[in-house]
Scaffold this motif. Sequence first.
Motif, PDB file in Angstrom:
ATOM      1  N   ALA A  22     -14.401 -11.824 -26.987  1.00 39.02           N
ATOM      2  CA  ALA A  22     -14.839 -13.222 -26.964  1.00 39.02           C
ATOM      3  C   ALA A  22     -15.307 -13.614 -25.569  1.00 39.02           C
ATOM      4  CB  ALA A  22     -13.706 -14.130 -27.407  1.00 39.02           C
ATOM      5  N   PRO A  23     -16.329 -14.455 -25.472  1.00 41.37           N
ATOM      6  CA  PRO A  23     -16.758 -14.969 -24.166  1.00 41.37           C
ATOM      7  C   PRO A  23     -15.654 -15.789 -23.512  1.00 41.37           C
ATOM      8  CG  PRO A  23     -18.413 -15.384 -25.850  1.00 41.37           C
ATOM      9  CD  PRO A  23     -17.186 -14.932 -26.569  1.00 41.37           C
ATOM     10  N   LEU A  24     -15.642 -15.774 -22.192  1.00 42.94           N
ATOM     11  CA  LEU A  24     -14.661 -16.570 -21.471  1.00 42.94           C
ATOM     12  C   LEU A  24     -15.066 -18.038 -21.492  1.00 42.94           C
ATOM     13  CD1 LEU A  24     -13.939 -13.683 -20.355  1.00 42.94           C
ATOM     14  CD2 LEU A  24     -13.226 -14.878 -18.279  1.00 42.94           C
ATOM     15  N   PRO A  25     -14.103 -18.944 -21.473  1.00 40.41           N
ATOM     16  CA  PRO A  25     -14.423 -20.370 -21.352  1.00 40.41           C
ATOM     17  C   PRO A  25     -14.854 -20.704 -19.934  1.00 40.41           C
ATOM     18  CG  PRO A  25     -12.055 -20.044 -21.367  1.00 40.41           C
ATOM     19  CD  PRO A  25     -12.665 -18.694 -21.623  1.00 40.41           C
ATOM     20  N   ARG A  26     -15.093 -21.982 -19.685  1.00 43.79           N
ATOM     21  CA  ARG A  26     -15.514 -22.428 -18.349  1.00 43.79           C
ATOM     22  C   ARG A  26     -14.300 -22.472 -17.425  1.00 43.79           C
ATOM     23  NH1 ARG A  26     -20.618 -24.784 -18.435  1.00 43.79           N
ATOM     24  NH2 ARG A  26     -21.459 -25.029 -20.523  1.00 43.79           N
ATOM     25  N   VAL A  27     -13.977 -21.328 -16.844  1.00 44.20           N
ATOM     26  CA  VAL A  27     -12.820 -21.231 -15.976  1.00 44.20           C
ATOM     27  C   VAL A  27     -13.250 -20.703 -14.613  1.00 44.20           C
ATOM     28  CG1 VAL A  27     -11.132 -20.915 -17.816  1.00 44.20           C
ATOM     29  CG2 VAL A  27     -12.310 -18.915 -16.887  1.00 44.20           C
ATOM     30  N   SER A  28     -12.419 -20.940 -13.626  1.00 41.27           N
ATOM     31  CA  SER A  28     -12.671 -20.414 -12.279  1.00 41.27           C
ATOM     32  C   SER A  28     -11.771 -19.204 -12.043  1.00 41.27           C
ATOM     33  CB  SER A  28     -12.411 -21.495 -11.222  1.00 41.27           C
ATOM     34  OG  SER A  28     -11.117 -22.031 -11.357  1.00 41.27           O
ATOM     35  N   ILE A  29     -12.349 -18.152 -11.474  1.00 45.19           N
ATOM     36  CA  ILE A  29     -11.647 -16.895 -11.234  1.00 45.19           C
ATOM     37  C   ILE A  29     -11.887 -16.497  -9.788  1.00 45.19           C
ATOM     38  CG2 ILE A  29     -11.432 -14.464 -11.907  1.00 45.19           C
ATOM     39  CD1 ILE A  29     -12.709 -15.282 -14.617  1.00 45.19           C
ATOM     40  N   GLN A  30     -10.826 -16.182  -9.074  1.00 47.87           N
ATOM     41  CA  GLN A  30     -10.959 -15.715  -7.700  1.00 47.87           C
ATOM     42  C   GLN A  30     -10.228 -14.389  -7.566  1.00 47.87           C
ATOM     43  OE1 GLN A  30      -9.981 -18.721  -4.811  1.00 47.87           O
ATOM     44  NE2 GLN A  30     -11.262 -20.271  -5.800  1.00 47.87           N
ATOM     45  N   ALA A  31     -10.933 -13.387  -7.021  1.00 50.32           N
ATOM     46  CA  ALA A  31     -10.376 -12.044  -6.887  1.00 50.32           C
ATOM     47  C   ALA A  31     -10.184 -11.706  -5.418  1.00 50.32           C
ATOM     48  CB  ALA A  31     -11.307 -11.034  -7.545  1.00 50.32           C
ATOM     49  N   PHE A  32      -9.062 -11.062  -5.113  1.00 45.13           N
ATOM     50  CA  PHE A  32      -8.744 -10.617  -3.761  1.00 45.13           C
ATOM     51  C   PHE A  32      -8.540  -9.107  -3.812  1.00 45.13           C
ATOM     52  CE2 PHE A  32      -7.743 -15.038  -3.937  1.00 45.13           C
ATOM     53  CZ  PHE A  32      -8.056 -15.544  -2.686  1.00 45.13           C
ATOM     54  N   CYS A  33      -9.511  -8.380  -3.279  1.00 50.19           N
ATOM     55  CA  CYS A  33      -9.553  -6.924  -3.448  1.00 50.19           C
ATOM     56  C   CYS A  33      -9.125  -6.205  -2.175  1.00 50.19           C
ATOM     57  CB  CYS A  33     -10.960  -6.486  -3.838  1.00 50.19           C
ATOM     58  SG  CYS A  33     -11.574  -7.280  -5.348  1.00 50.19           S
ATOM     59  N   GLU A  34      -8.603  -5.000  -2.371  1.00 48.43           N
ATOM     60  CA  GLU A  34      -8.241  -4.124  -1.255  1.00 48.43           C
ATOM     61  C   GLU A  34      -9.322  -3.078  -1.003  1.00 48.43           C
ATOM     62  OE1 GLU A  34      -5.760  -4.339   0.735  1.00 48.43           O
ATOM     63  OE2 GLU A  34      -4.111  -5.401  -0.250  1.00 48.43           O
ATOM     64  N   PHE A 148      -7.143 -15.784 -22.684  1.00 44.75           N
ATOM     65  CA  PHE A 148      -7.421 -17.102 -23.254  1.00 44.75           C
ATOM     66  C   PHE A 148      -7.585 -17.091 -24.762  1.00 44.75           C
ATOM     67  CE2 PHE A 148      -9.057 -17.187 -18.877  1.00 44.75           C
ATOM     68  CZ  PHE A 148      -8.320 -18.244 -18.388  1.00 44.75           C
ATOM     69  N   ARG A 149      -7.798 -15.945 -25.354  1.00 46.64           N
ATOM     70  CA  ARG A 149      -8.060 -15.883 -26.787  1.00 46.64           C
ATOM     71  C   ARG A 149      -6.923 -15.279 -27.580  1.00 46.64           C
ATOM     72  NH1 ARG A 149     -12.291 -19.376 -27.200  1.00 46.64           N
ATOM     73  NH2 ARG A 149     -13.826 -18.904 -25.589  1.00 46.64           N
ATOM     74  N   ALA A 269     -10.130 -25.848 -25.727  1.00 50.50           N
ATOM     75  CA  ALA A 269     -10.159 -24.388 -25.806  1.00 50.50           C
ATOM     76  C   ALA A 269     -11.147 -23.761 -24.836  1.00 50.50           C
ATOM     77  CB  ALA A 269     -10.499 -23.956 -27.231  1.00 50.50           C
ATOM     78  N   ASN A 270     -12.043 -24.567 -24.260  1.00 51.71           N
ATOM     79  CA  ASN A 270     -13.125 -23.988 -23.476  1.00 51.71           C
ATOM     80  C   ASN A 270     -13.315 -24.563 -22.086  1.00 51.71           C
ATOM     81  OD1 ASN A 270     -14.818 -22.078 -25.396  1.00 51.71           O
ATOM     82  ND2 ASN A 270     -14.195 -23.844 -26.619  1.00 51.71           N
ATOM     83  N   VAL A 271     -12.712 -25.695 -21.782  1.00 59.95           N
ATOM     84  CA  VAL A 271     -12.947 -26.355 -20.502  1.00 59.95           C
ATOM     85  C   VAL A 271     -11.613 -26.731 -19.861  1.00 59.95           C
ATOM     86  CG1 VAL A 271     -14.106 -28.265 -19.331  1.00 59.95           C
ATOM     87  CG2 VAL A 271     -15.089 -27.320 -21.416  1.00 59.95           C
ATOM     88  N   PRO A 272     -11.399 -26.385 -18.586  1.00 56.68           N
ATOM     89  CA  PRO A 272     -10.133 -26.747 -17.941  1.00 56.68           C
ATOM     90  C   PRO A 272      -9.838 -28.237 -17.923  1.00 56.68           C
ATOM     91  CG  PRO A 272     -11.247 -25.067 -16.680  1.00 56.68           C
ATOM     92  CD  PRO A 272     -12.215 -25.495 -17.749  1.00 56.68           C
ATOM     93  N   CYS A 273     -10.880 -29.079 -17.813  1.00 51.24           N
ATOM     94  CA  CYS A 273     -10.623 -30.515 -17.748  1.00 51.24           C
ATOM     95  C   CYS A 273     -11.744 -31.293 -18.432  1.00 51.24           C
ATOM     96  CB  CYS A 273     -10.506 -30.966 -16.289  1.00 51.24           C
ATOM     97  SG  CYS A 273     -10.020 -32.690 -16.138  1.00 51.24           S
TER      98      CYS A 273
END
Length: 423
Positions: A22-34, A148-149, A269-273
């Motif tokens: 399933a497609p992701l909803p309108r969310v924010s994702i932050q990645a911290f990589c090594e 989320f699903r 189901a699709n928007v944080p706010c």
Amino acid sequence: MTPTDQFPGFANQAAAPGEVIAPLPRVSIQAFCETPEIARLIERATTDRRMEKAHVKVQMGGGLAASEAYKTAPTPNVIVIEGDAHRERLLESLDRLSSVCDADTKVVVVGQVNDVLLYRELMRLGVSDYLVPPLSVVDFVRSLSEIFRAPGADPVGRTIAFVGAKGGVGSSTIAHNASWAMARSLKLDSVVVDLDLAFGTAGLNFNQDPPQGVAEVVFAPDRLDAAVVDRLLSKCAEQLSLLAAPATLDRVYDFHEDVFDPLLDILRANVPCAVLDVPHVWTAWSKRMLISADEVVLVATPDLANLRNAKNLIDLLKGARPNDSAPKLVLNQIGMPKRAEIKPSEFAKALGVEPAALIPFDPQLFATAANNGQMLAETSPAHKTNDVILDLAKRLTGKSDAKRAKKNPLEPLMARIPWKKAG
């Protein structure tokens, strides 16, 4: 994480035949990589069609960089942490992150050790998933999608209803500016829903004139789904969209009380706010919108009629929502010259609530913003009222500065981790 000998297709570069991710909803994702390899993989994942609505930011530094970043910034919907092969260092970085992590933030860990026992321990601590190489773009997207699903998963977002205790108190203006602060300052994907179909001003305030909007939702309910709602949205800013009112009088807008229920389900189901701009009317559907919202903001000016109406609304909502927080009170237009008004402290005392925001009367600021189709922060970025609006947005979304006092997703059982020393 799943042992590769049990799932030999773990490193496949495409979804399995017949698999639906399933497609992701309108969310924010932050990645911290090594490592650069994981950073490149996540960057490639952002081009996947299922990640189209998500806002993704990739940076280096791993768990340590994440815990430092969120000491002074709100956490996103999802944090992705890449750990190294040392179990103790991974748990230590998660411990530091837990002290600054908002309660509703999901955490995904990319590790280097294919260890079932470590996986189970991380799950007990509240981590949403643990992934190990070999890892493909599809593996990464699948993991985020399942967060989320999955059956029984909590809704992505919340609905916040703004309503005026009386007409002309500025409820819509406060709602629009609060949503702007949520999107621009708190980096929270938000949607404004203008429910004043006949006279709504959201389109004017955001300088938008979309051909479609919320009217299409209520007059064609049989075709309503997430894709339809997405097409009806008008983009106001990078993380802010609008479902505009037609603002025409060619028809009347008498609705059944549950007419907006399907829309709210889709938004949750699709928007944080989702910020609901509820007009000052008293109908079956407007009452239902206020009672069913996750948060209610009552905007009033400090006079007797507002006090009476605010008390009636607060009493009704407290009775109908016994297990929810009380409505948040915003006192607007305080200190209008030559107007007899009730002191804010006396107004709040009579209602038995503490004001969530006190906004002074400033006709030049508000009129200039309205005439230019701008938000207050665009018209006058340094104005003190912007700080009041931002603080209100933080209260409504739980993105307060006092993160250490809040429950977070990594606290459970953290004290029982073996490496943690007494004292």
